[in-house]
Design a protein around this motif. Structure first.
Motif, short mmCIF file in Angstrom:
data_model
loop_
_atom_site.label_atom_id
_atom_site.label_comp_id
_atom_site.label_asym_id
_atom_site.label_seq_id
_atom_site.Cartn_x
_atom_site.Cartn_y
_atom_site.Cartn_z
N UNK A 145 0.81 -1.21 0.00
CA UNK A 145 0.00 0.00 0.00
C UNK A 145 0.84 1.26 0.00
N UNK A 146 1.91 1.24 0.78
CA UNK A 146 2.81 2.40 0.83
C UNK A 146 3.44 2.66 -0.53
N UNK A 147 3.91 1.60 -1.18
CA UNK A 147 4.53 1.75 -2.49
C UNK A 147 3.54 2.33 -3.51
N UNK A 148 2.28 1.90 -3.43
CA UNK A 148 1.28 2.39 -4.38
C UNK A 148 1.09 3.90 -4.23
N UNK A 149 1.02 4.37 -2.99
CA UNK A 149 0.88 5.81 -2.76
C UNK A 149 2.11 6.56 -3.25
N UNK A 150 3.28 6.01 -3.01
CA UNK A 150 4.51 6.66 -3.48
C UNK A 150 4.54 6.75 -5.00
N UNK A 151 4.05 5.70 -5.67
CA UNK A 151 3.99 5.73 -7.13
C UNK A 151 3.08 6.87 -7.61
N UNK A 152 1.93 7.01 -6.97
CA UNK A 152 0.99 8.05 -7.38
C UNK A 152 1.57 9.44 -7.15
N UNK A 153 2.12 9.66 -5.98
CA UNK A 153 2.68 10.98 -5.67
C UNK A 153 3.84 11.32 -6.61
N UNK A 154 4.72 10.36 -6.81
CA UNK A 154 5.87 10.60 -7.68
C UNK A 154 5.42 10.89 -9.11
N UNK A 180 -5.12 -3.84 5.11
CA UNK A 180 -3.76 -3.45 5.47
C UNK A 180 -3.13 -2.59 4.39
N UNK A 181 -3.40 -2.94 3.13
CA UNK A 181 -2.85 -2.13 2.04
C UNK A 181 -3.46 -0.73 2.05
N UNK A 182 -4.79 -0.65 2.21
CA UNK A 182 -5.44 0.65 2.17
C UNK A 182 -5.05 1.53 3.34
N UNK A 183 -4.90 0.94 4.51
CA UNK A 183 -4.49 1.73 5.67
C UNK A 183 -3.13 2.37 5.43
N UNK A 184 -2.20 1.60 4.88
CA UNK A 184 -0.86 2.13 4.60
C UNK A 184 -0.91 3.12 3.44
N UNK A 185 -1.72 2.83 2.43
CA UNK A 185 -1.86 3.74 1.29
C UNK A 185 -2.36 5.10 1.74
N UNK A 186 -3.40 5.11 2.55
CA UNK A 186 -3.99 6.37 3.02
C UNK A 186 -3.00 7.14 3.90
N UNK A 187 -2.26 6.42 4.74
CA UNK A 187 -1.29 7.09 5.61
C UNK A 187 -0.18 7.74 4.79
N UNK A 188 0.29 7.06 3.77
CA UNK A 188 1.36 7.61 2.93
C UNK A 188 0.84 8.78 2.09
N UNK A 189 -0.35 8.63 1.52
CA UNK A 189 -0.90 9.69 0.68
C UNK A 189 -1.18 10.95 1.50
N UNK A 190 -1.54 10.76 2.77
CA UNK A 190 -1.85 11.90 3.64
C UNK A 190 -0.65 12.82 3.85
N UNK A 191 0.55 12.35 3.55
CA UNK A 191 1.74 13.19 3.67
C UNK A 191 1.75 14.29 2.61
N UNK A 192 0.94 14.11 1.57
CA UNK A 192 0.83 15.11 0.51
C UNK A 192 -0.66 15.46 0.36
N UNK A 193 -1.20 16.26 1.27
CA UNK A 193 -2.64 16.53 1.29
C UNK A 193 -3.17 17.23 0.04
N UNK A 194 -2.28 17.73 -0.78
CA UNK A 194 -2.74 18.33 -2.03
C UNK A 194 -3.33 17.29 -2.99
N UNK A 195 -3.04 16.02 -2.70
CA UNK A 195 -3.62 14.93 -3.47
C UNK A 195 -4.66 14.24 -2.59
N UNK A 196 -5.93 14.40 -2.94
CA UNK A 196 -7.02 13.96 -2.07
C UNK A 196 -7.62 12.63 -2.55
N UNK A 197 -7.70 11.69 -1.64
CA UNK A 197 -8.36 10.41 -1.93
C UNK A 197 -9.87 10.65 -1.84
N UNK A 198 -10.52 10.71 -3.00
CA UNK A 198 -11.93 11.10 -3.02
C UNK A 198 -12.89 9.91 -3.05
#
Length: 333
Positions: A145-154, A180-198
């Motif tokens: 999940x963390x890697x997926x969020x990093x891919x999106x942000x990058x 477990x994947x989504x919890x980690x994905x949301x936590x990682x994506x939250x580091x860049x709040x300009x990208x909103x999980x809608x």
């Protein structure tokens, strides 16, 4: 394989051994020809499951273990039926890959009462079942999940998107695998709040359902700023998102400064899409490596060795930058 197979020690050790429903203990003999294992797993209609299950069965049978395989293609009722059937046959060990963690609790209570060891794999047990299972052998789902969020942000940063809407289409919401994947994905994506999980929608590991959901969301957000990035929990789900975007006339990928799409466990279609510039990245959790990780721990248990209560395989992030390193292992399904 590029994947490491080193278990992360999380929890107390579980004793191996056991025979025909006996309490764990037993001999450490390497002769396993008298051992029987029953797999209650996702069916071979799913390409990842097909390779995963074959790897486990072949690895155990190569050491003389008798294996019975009861398939349930993400069918909760059938999985419970198969688990109860497995308990009735009193094998030395039952391997369960849950479709719905909570629904298995009564059956796991029954197995525990009859001293039949159960190992949960490719997920985690429900909280109420943690003391009912002998061990868990799982991928590091949080890393995926963390890697997926990093891919999106990058990817979004690479094309200069300063803010945007993100959607996620998950596997089965009834399992810790997705949770477990989504919890980690949301936590990682939250580091860049300009990208909103809608939007987060349950795709139930189904590419057809994923494509329909993606099409609906693209239309729904057309007048609300659009969708800038999407997470499909498996590469074949990410591919369905890509196809839906293309059908809607949306640009896809960094090269076209379009929709940024990521998966989080790799398939050949994901590798091909990354090469083509349509998918930004994915992660490992290859079925053969995960299957081998299960075999390693099951054989140790059957030989009477101690295995940890929770055993997590290590995973890797995959993008165009390191694609060649993982292309072969990620193209097995």
């Amino acid at each position: 394989m590029a994947l490491a197979v080193t278990g992360l020690v999380l929890g107390a050790a579980a004793c191996g051994g056991g025979g025909s429903g006996d309490t764990a203990g037993g001999s450490s003999s390497s002769d396993l020809s008298d051992k029987k294992v029953t797999l209650v797993h996702c069916g071979d209609v799913n390409p990842w499951c097909a390779v995963y299950n074959k790897t486990i069965i072949d690895g155990l049978e190569a050491e003389g273990v008798s294996v019975e395989y009861l398939q349930d293609p993400f069918d909760v009722a059938l999985e419970i039926q198969n688990l109860n059937s497995a308990i009735a046959s009193r094998p030395d060990l039952i391997l369960v890959s849950p479709t719905d963690d909570n629904s298995l609790v009564p059956s796991l209570q029954q197995a525990k009462a009859q001293n039949i060891p159960v190992i949960i794999n490719n997920s985690m047990p429900a909280e109420a079942a943690e003391d009912l299972v002998t061990a868990t052998v799982n991928a590091d789902q949080a890393s995926l999940g963390t890697f997926a969020a990093q891919n999106i942000v990058e990817g979004l940063q690479e094309i200069g998107v300063e803010s945007g809407n993100v959607i996620a289409i998950t596997g089965s919401d009834a399992t810790a695998t997705s949770g477990d994947r989504m919890e980690a994905f949301e936590a990682e994506l939250a580091k860049t709040p300009e990208y909103e999980l809608v939007e987060v929608r349950n795709g139930n590991w189904d590419p057809a359902a994923t494509g329909e959901i993606a099409s609906q969301l693209f239309a729904q957000y057309e007048s609300r700023g659009g969708i800038q990035a999407a997470y499909g929990m498996a590469d074949y789900m990410a591919n369905a998102i890509i196809q839906s975007a293309e059908q809607a006339g949306l640009p896809v990928g960094v090269g076209d400064k379009g929709l940024i799409v990521t998966g989080s466990n790799c398939f050949k279609v994901g590798i091909d899409n990354i090469r083509a510039g349509k998918q930004y990245g994915t992660a490992t959790q290859t079925p053969s490596a995960e299957g081998e990780f299960v075999v390693e721990h099951v054989l140790a248990f059957l030989r009477g060795e101690e295995i940890e209560k929770v055993n997590l395989n290590s995973e890797d992030r995959v993008t165009a930058d390191n694609l060649d390193e993982f292309a072969d292992s990620c193209s097995q399904a």
